[in-house]
Design a protein around this motif. Structure first.
Motif, PDB file in Angstrom:
ATOM      1  N   TYR A 111      -2.080 -10.100  -5.079  1.00 41.27           N
ATOM      2  CA  TYR A 111      -1.991  -9.576  -3.714  1.00 41.27           C
ATOM      3  C   TYR A 111      -3.152 -10.080  -2.873  1.00 41.27           C
ATOM      4  CZ  TYR A 111       1.423  -6.272  -5.666  1.00 41.27           C
ATOM      5  OH  TYR A 111       2.511  -5.701  -6.280  1.00 41.27           O
ATOM      6  N   SER A 122       7.992  -8.165  -4.246  1.00 42.17           N
ATOM      7  CA  SER A 122       6.667  -7.640  -4.566  1.00 42.17           C
ATOM      8  C   SER A 122       5.661  -8.738  -4.893  1.00 42.17           C
ATOM      9  CB  SER A 122       6.758  -6.664  -5.742  1.00 42.17           C
ATOM     10  OG  SER A 122       7.282  -7.314  -6.895  1.00 42.17           O
ATOM     11  N   PHE A 149       3.725  -9.688  -1.718  1.00 38.09           N
ATOM     12  CA  PHE A 149       3.020  -8.662  -0.960  1.00 38.09           C
ATOM     13  C   PHE A 149       1.580  -9.075  -0.700  1.00 38.09           C
ATOM     14  CE2 PHE A 149       5.730  -4.822  -2.450  1.00 38.09           C
ATOM     15  CZ  PHE A 149       6.725  -5.201  -1.563  1.00 38.09           C
ATOM     16  N   THR A 150       1.084  -8.699   0.473  1.00 35.62           N
ATOM     17  CA  THR A 150      -0.345  -8.815   0.745  1.00 35.62           C
ATOM     18  C   THR A 150      -1.059  -7.616   0.126  1.00 35.62           C
ATOM     19  OG1 THR A 150      -0.056  -7.702   2.868  1.00 35.62           O
ATOM     20  CG2 THR A 150       0.006 -10.115   2.865  1.00 35.62           C
ATOM     21  N   LEU A 151      -2.383  -7.634   0.160  1.00 41.17           N
ATOM     22  CA  LEU A 151      -3.148  -6.614  -0.547  1.00 41.17           C
ATOM     23  C   LEU A 151      -2.914  -5.225   0.021  1.00 41.17           C
ATOM     24  CD1 LEU A 151      -5.197  -6.137  -2.797  1.00 41.17           C
ATOM     25  CD2 LEU A 151      -7.020  -6.545  -1.144  1.00 41.17           C
ATOM     26  N   GLY A 170       0.598  -4.103  -1.014  1.00 36.29           N
ATOM     27  CA  GLY A 170       0.703  -3.893  -2.450  1.00 36.29           C
ATOM     28  C   GLY A 170       0.036  -2.617  -2.909  1.00 36.29           C
TER      29      GLY A 170
END
Length: 276
Positions: free
Chosen positions: A71, A220, A223-225, A228
């Motif tokens: 992420y 998923s 996803f970015t941090l 996520g």
């Protein structure tokens, strides 16, 4: 100017300390919580700020439960792309608005100002529809494109270039320099501070963005941090130490970037303040 008395100085320092506690205090508390082991009670009264036995197990625990580093890598890709597009695009647009003479220049400047008044929520459906028509949904490219050039950054660069004296460029014109040469060799080196401000704003905006990546991403593994960690927040619900560790992982890159660019940032804040 009248010199401040002793009680006035004390009041100022107290206000500064209060502001420092409100802004930095929550971060330090999260850092402390992330370093506490499972044997320490984080709900003691009075609360214990310093961990008795500091440990990094919570950070490895977050990585074991969710692919936090994947992420973070996705967020880094988006943030770096956002910095590059904003620095290049905002610098070119700002220079054109400040230095070039063309029909509709004032209208273009007004359009950038008006863009600041439009809330993201009012156009996010149109953005999603556009990305879908371009077949870019569920890609990191779709996350980057809407914020590729920020109106605020364009205006910051426009003011920085407008504050430069015309005499320098007039001398370059006499020497035969064209627009690109004046932009690259005279304009950009003179506004490094504002470029640093644009880079920091672009990185922070992309790294912290939550709503748009949540809408446009569905897989998923992309996803970015921020998405996520929030998407799997239920996993952390019973262990606030892991929540704190995830928070520190998300905030640490912003602190590192600001530490690296702070001398340019404070110099750049004042650029463009003379002319608007």
């Amino acid at each position: 100017m009248r010199r401040a008395s002793g009680w006035e100085k004390a009041l100022r320092y107290l206000l500064l300390l209060a502001a420092l506690a409100l802004t930095v205090g929550p971060f330090l508390w999260q850092l402390s919580t992330s370093l506490k082991g499972t044997t320490e009670d984080i709900y003691t009264s009075p609360p214990a700020f310093l961990p008795e036995h500091p440990t990094l197990d919570n950070y490895s625990g977050v990585a074991d439960i969710v692919p936090v580093w994947d992420y973070a890598l996705n967020s880094l890709k988006v943030a770096v792309a956002n910095v590059l597009t904003n620095c290049v695009g905002a610098a070119m647009a700002g220079y054109a608005l400040a230095r070039l003479r063309f029909r509709g220049r004032k209208a273009a400047g007004l359009a950038f100002v008006m863009a600041l008044l439009v809330p993201l929520e009012s156009i996010i459906i149109a953005q999603f529809t556009t990305m879908r028509e371009l077949e870019l949904n569920n890609t990191l490219t779709a996350v980057v494109l809407p914020g590729a050039v920020s109106a605020l950054n364009v205006l910051l660069m426009r003011n920085a270039f407008a504050a430069l004296p015309y005499e320098v460029e007039e001398a370059a014109v006499i020497d035969g320099a064209n627009v690109w040469q004046r932009f690259l060799r005279i304009g950009l080196p003179s506004v490094k501070g504002t470029l640093a401000v644009v880079a920091i704003f672009a990185f922070m905006g992309a790294w912290d963005d939550f709503l748009w990546p949540l809408i446009v991403l569905s897989d998923s593994d992309k996803f970015t941090l921020t998405v996520g960690l929030d998407y799997l927040h239920g996993t952390f619900a019973n262990n606030p130490r892991l929540v704190a560790a995830g928070t520190i992982i998300a905030v640490a890159p912003l602190i590192v970037m600001f530490a690296c660019l702070q001398r340019y940032f404070f110099r750049g804040v004042g650029e463009g303040a003379i002319k608007g």
